[in-house]
Design an enzyme around this catalytic site. Structure first.
Site, PDB file in Angstrom:
ATOM      1  N   ASP A 119     -12.727  -9.619   0.348  1.00  0.00           N
ATOM      2  CA  ASP A 119     -13.971  -9.696   1.108  1.00  0.00           C
ATOM      3  C   ASP A 119     -14.948  -8.730   0.453  1.00  0.00           C
ATOM      4  O   ASP A 119     -14.561  -7.867  -0.320  1.00  0.00           O
ATOM      5  CB  ASP A 119     -13.787  -9.441   2.620  1.00  0.00           C
ATOM      6  CG  ASP A 119     -12.993  -8.206   2.970  1.00  0.00           C
ATOM      7  OD1 ASP A 119     -12.973  -7.242   2.182  1.00  0.00           O
ATOM      8  OD2 ASP A 119     -12.378  -8.197   4.066  1.00  0.00           O
ATOM      9  N   GLU A 130      -6.712 -10.414  -0.551  1.00  0.00           N
ATOM     10  CA  GLU A 130      -7.463 -10.075   0.674  1.00  0.00           C
ATOM     11  C   GLU A 130      -8.949  -9.930   0.392  1.00  0.00           C
ATOM     12  O   GLU A 130      -9.620  -9.064   0.956  1.00  0.00           O
ATOM     13  CB  GLU A 130      -6.915  -8.761   1.267  1.00  0.00           C
ATOM     14  CG  GLU A 130      -5.426  -8.781   1.540  1.00  0.00           C
ATOM     15  CD  GLU A 130      -4.903  -7.507   2.216  1.00  0.00           C
ATOM     16  OE1 GLU A 130      -5.708  -6.660   2.647  1.00  0.00           O
ATOM     17  OE2 GLU A 130      -3.674  -7.357   2.296  1.00  0.00           O
ATOM     18  N   GLU A 181       0.821  -1.234   0.000  1.00  0.00           N
ATOM     19  CA  GLU A 181       0.000   0.000   0.000  1.00  0.00           C
ATOM     20  C   GLU A 181       0.843   1.268   0.000  1.00  0.00           C
ATOM     21  O   GLU A 181       0.627   2.176   0.802  1.00  0.00           O
ATOM     22  CB  GLU A 181      -0.958  -0.027   1.202  1.00  0.00           C
ATOM     23  CG  GLU A 181      -1.869  -1.245   1.175  1.00  0.00           C
ATOM     24  CD  GLU A 181      -2.710  -1.423   2.438  1.00  0.00           C
ATOM     25  OE1 GLU A 181      -2.548  -0.653   3.403  1.00  0.00           O
ATOM     26  OE2 GLU A 181      -3.532  -2.352   2.451  1.00  0.00           O
ATOM     27  N   ASN A 191       1.771  -5.256  -3.060  1.00  0.00           N
ATOM     28  CA  ASN A 191       0.361  -5.484  -2.709  1.00  0.00           C
ATOM     29  C   ASN A 191      -0.361  -4.166  -2.458  1.00  0.00           C
ATOM     30  O   ASN A 191       0.171  -3.280  -1.777  1.00  0.00           O
ATOM     31  CB  ASN A 191       0.332  -6.341  -1.422  1.00  0.00           C
ATOM     32  CG  ASN A 191      -1.057  -6.829  -1.061  1.00  0.00           C
ATOM     33  OD1 ASN A 191      -1.719  -7.477  -1.856  1.00  0.00           O
ATOM     34  ND2 ASN A 191      -1.497  -6.520   0.155  1.00  0.00           N
ATOM     35  N   HIS A 204     -10.774  -5.707  -1.507  1.00  0.00           N
ATOM     36  CA  HIS A 204     -11.755  -5.379  -0.464  1.00  0.00           C
ATOM     37  C   HIS A 204     -12.897  -4.645  -1.157  1.00  0.00           C
ATOM     38  O   HIS A 204     -12.769  -3.480  -1.516  1.00  0.00           O
ATOM     39  CB  HIS A 204     -11.124  -4.498   0.619  1.00  0.00           C
ATOM     40  CG  HIS A 204     -10.064  -5.198   1.404  1.00  0.00           C
ATOM     41  ND1 HIS A 204     -10.334  -6.255   2.245  1.00  0.00           N
ATOM     42  CD2 HIS A 204      -8.727  -5.005   1.474  1.00  0.00           C
ATOM     43  CE1 HIS A 204      -9.210  -6.677   2.809  1.00  0.00           C
ATOM     44  NE2 HIS A 204      -8.219  -5.945   2.346  1.00  0.00           N
TER      45      HIS A 204
HETATM   46  O1  9MR Z   1      -6.751  -7.635   9.127  1.00  0.00           O
HETATM   47  C1  9MR Z   1      -5.830  -6.732   9.678  1.00  0.00           C
HETATM   48  C2  9MR Z   1      -6.388  -6.197  10.971  1.00  0.00           C
HETATM   49  O2  9MR Z   1      -6.504  -7.253  11.917  1.00  0.00           O
HETATM   50  C3  9MR Z   1      -5.505  -5.121  11.505  1.00  0.00           C
HETATM   51  O3  9MR Z   1      -6.091  -4.548  12.645  1.00  0.00           O
HETATM   52  C4  9MR Z   1      -5.282  -4.070  10.442  1.00  0.00           C
HETATM   53  C5  9MR Z   1      -4.384  -3.007  10.985  1.00  0.00           C
HETATM   54  O4  9MR Z   1      -3.857  -2.186  10.017  1.00  0.00           O
HETATM   55  O5  9MR Z   1      -4.727  -4.667   9.281  1.00  0.00           O
HETATM   56  C6  9MR Z   1      -5.586  -5.586   8.711  1.00  0.00           C
HETATM   57  O6  9MR Z   1      -5.095  -6.100   7.510  1.00  0.00           O
HETATM   58  C7  9MR Z   1      -4.873  -5.166   6.456  1.00  0.00           C
HETATM   59  C8  9MR Z   1      -3.727  -5.701   5.633  1.00  0.00           C
HETATM   60  O7  9MR Z   1      -2.613  -5.900   6.438  1.00  0.00           O
HETATM   61  C9  9MR Z   1      -3.377  -4.775   4.484  1.00  0.00           C
HETATM   62  N1  9MR Z   1      -4.531  -4.483   3.681  1.00  0.00           N
HETATM   63  C10 9MR Z   1      -5.692  -4.047   4.394  1.00  0.00           C
HETATM   64  C11 9MR Z   1      -6.059  -5.023   5.516  1.00  0.00           C
HETATM   65  C12 9MR Z   1      -7.333  -4.579   6.202  1.00  0.00           C
HETATM   66  O8  9MR Z   1      -7.133  -3.384   6.889  1.00  0.00           O
END
Ligand code: 9MR
Length: 595
Positions: free
Chosen positions: A269, A267, A150, A201, A237
């Site tokens: 959903d 990822e 990101e 990613n 997402h």
């Molecule tokens: O699923 C992850 C969540 O448990 C954490 O709190 C969060 C914190 O930044 O990150 C989430 O995962 C992210 C992933 O690492 C990168 N892409 C977006 C995901 C959803 O926020």
């Protein structure tokens, strides 16, 4: 009528996502957790562990491999939660994606204050040490890493976004300009595990648009300059409105394929509005199922889409309710681990999307050269992504011939089923029917009948040639020591070299038609010469006497045997062997051991 009782084992007898994906030669994964934040260990929860290991063939730590977990102080690393997830994956035959090595957030508490006073050189050392330590620790266990996550800003309007503020980029950064810090992260990761696939990613890059353009420009530059990058992760997402069209998603994947890059859906959903009990409407669940089906279908249709993953195992461990109040119900399993309409949609997509057949991926089984096929040539077909999950070896039918159907797989040349050597989703070996001889081209089609109706690939048209010879390598790599017997029928090799004047039997395929004809799939009854002449050969660049070139008695028709006499005057050691049938020469790099 069946009644589903609470506590009933879920999904008994029902095809799992994992089973459906195995026959498509694609891993299907979920973000997973252990006890990385000191809460109860989800992997020790039998329901969670069962759902994860039965439904998914891959996992990615949702948090356990991020900086806040893995480097709790500047001088200590903690890989224990990641190790636990890796061990779980290994115990259950699952692959592991690593996530992530360089991001702008989710830091241990010491890191931001440190960055505020550190020099770029210190930041570079810090990032290098982190990447080296983590990738080295998981070397050979994590098959693909999200190296940088990101890094681009969200687009506003049509302007191509720039890089997001980050301690690694500009606050104070590691001393590289532009995408240089990202490039450096990939280089460090590659140095630590040269076999791991390295991904960039991000989200909102699934369809065409300014943010995809920004990422594309970067990865194109990386590929052109040889920066070690293997793919791009599309997070996916989504919501039920405004998700990328099938055509737009396919277009982005194709643009990356043209650069030689893979795509992983990392990822996925699809969040829905939910009531206070976390329940979504039936209509929204149906709309969501359609989104899942569309994305999975596109992935199966694009050869470079090589993994599909959802972000969480079930509603119960999804990040959505915590981050988007009023939303939830985003995954294929609900809070009771029961499959949803999205689950059915994913299975349907995997069971009904036609397998792919690409003429470029039909190659000689011995030399791996593509292009025109010859009568009787043993070919390997890569990428036909619907077939048995495990390799099924050739079978002899009632008449003693190689069967043309293996575990539901068939390969047709102009409608004629080819004898099959083995079948596996994504890799099938067939023997081109001798009936293609004399044709300009042949129409090839791949079929799989998994028991719920045959699913046929597209038809690929391939040119036909008289001969396309290649020699089998002893280790099936296509080069090095050949599949060669000395006159005593012992395998030729460094420990069993052959002297000048000795006769060797060289085995290959692609010699073309046989004088007197050959029955498809039958074992060659005896010696019979190749129809295409002349057959010549060189060993060590010197012409070698060809005593015989034709069918390999006792082996399946299509296998070629050539007997050669070692010319005098060659230096001892491995010497290259080349066989030419008509005007077509076998591949370079096959050797015979000479005394
Ligand atoms: O699923 C992850 C969540 O448990 C954490 O709190 C969060 C914190 O930044 O990150 C989430 O995962 C992210 C992933 O690492 C990168 N892409 C977006 C995901 C959803 O926020």
């Amino acid at each position: 009528m069946a009644v589903v009782l609470a506590g009933t084992a879920p999904l008994a007898g029902q095809t799992t996502l994992r089973q459906a994906a195995a026959v498509r030669a694609i891993p299907i994964g979920a973000a997973a957790s252990a006890d990385e934040y000191g809460s109860s260990d989800l992997l020790k929860n039998p329901a969670y562990a069962n759902l994860l290991s039965s439904q998914y063939s891959m996992l990615e730590p949702g948090n356990a491999m991020k900086w806040d977990v893995t480097q709790p102080t500047q001088t200590t690393f903690n890989f224990q939660p990641g190790d636990e997830l890796v061990a779980f994956a290994q115990a259950n035959g699952m692959r592991v994606r690593g996530h992530n090595l360089c991001w702008h957030t989710q830091f241990p508490s010491w890191l931001a204050p440190y960055a505020a006073r550190a020099t770029p050189a210190q930041m570079a050392t810090l990032l290098e040490n982190h990447i080296t330590a983590e990738v080295s620790h998981f070397k050979g266990q994590v098959f693909a890493w999200d190296v940088v996550n990101e890094a681009f800003n969200d687009p506003s309007g049509s302007a191509v976004p720039g890089l997001r503020d980050s301690i690694w980029y500009d606050q104070p950064g590691i001393g590289q300009s532009g995408t240089g810090y990202i490039e450096q992260a990939f280089r460090w990761a590659h140095a630590a595990d040269p076999n791991a696939l390295l991904f960039y990613n991000d989200y909102s890059i699934e369809g065409p648009g300014a943010k995809f353009t920004a990422v594309y420009n970067m990865v194109q530059d990386f590929v052109q300059r040889g920066v070690p990058i293997h793919g791009v992760g599309f997070e996916m997402h989504l919501m039920t409105n405004g998700y990328p069209s099938a055509a737009g998603l396919a277009q982005n994947m194709q643009q990356l394929a043209a650069l030689g890059l893979q795509v992983h859906i990392t990822e996925m959903d699809v969040r829905l509005p939910v009531d206070s009990n976390g329940n979504a409407s039936a209509a929204n669940l149906q709309a969501q199922a359609q989104v899942y089906q569309t994305i999975m279908t596109v992935c199966l249709q694009q050869p470079n889409c090589t993994a599909f993953q959802v972000w969480g195992v079930s509603y119960a461990d999804s990040w959505i309710p915590g981050f988007f109040p009023g939303y939830g119900a985003a995954l294929p399993f609900d809070k009771n681990d029961q499959p949803t309409a999205a689950f059915n949609a994913l299975v349907t997509a995997m069971q009904t999307t036609a397998p792919m057949l690409n003429a470029n991926y039909v190659v000689n089984a011995a030399g791996y050269q593509g292009g025109a096929v010859a009568p009787g040539e043993i070919v390997t077909i890569y990428g036909a992504n619907y077939g048995p999950a495990n390799l099924v070896d050739y079978q002899l039918d009632a008449s003693g011939k190689f069967s043309t159907s293996l575990a539901g797989v068939e390969v047709l040349f102009d409608g004629v089923p080819a004898p099959l050597v083995y079948a596996l989703a994504g890799q099938v070996s067939a023997i081109v029917p001798f009936g293609v001889a004399g044709k300009q081209q042949t129409a090839v089609q791949y079929q799989y009948n998994p028991g719920n109706g045959a699913v046929a690939s597209n038809t690929a048209t391939m040119p036909v040639t008289a001969a396309a010879p290649a020699i089998f390598a002893f280790d099936a790599t296509g080069s090095g020591p050949g599949a060669i017997l000395n006159v005593d029928y012992k395998v030729n090799g460094a420990s069993n070299p052959v002297a000048a004047g000795g006769v060797i039997q060289v085995f290959g395929t692609g010699g073309g038609a046989i004088v007197g004809g050959a029955t498809d799939g039958a074992l060659a009854p005896g010696a019979a010469a190749l129809a295409t002449q002349p057959v010549t050969a060189t060993i060590g660049g010197v012409a070698a006497f060809v005593g015989y070139a034709g069918a390999a008695p006792g082996l399946v028709n299509g296998a070629m045997q050539v007997n050669l006499t070692i010319p005098p005057g060659l230096a001892p050691g491995p010497q290259p062997v080349v066989i030419t049938v008509g005007t077509a020469a076998s591949q370079k790099g096959i050797t015979v051991a000479v005394k």
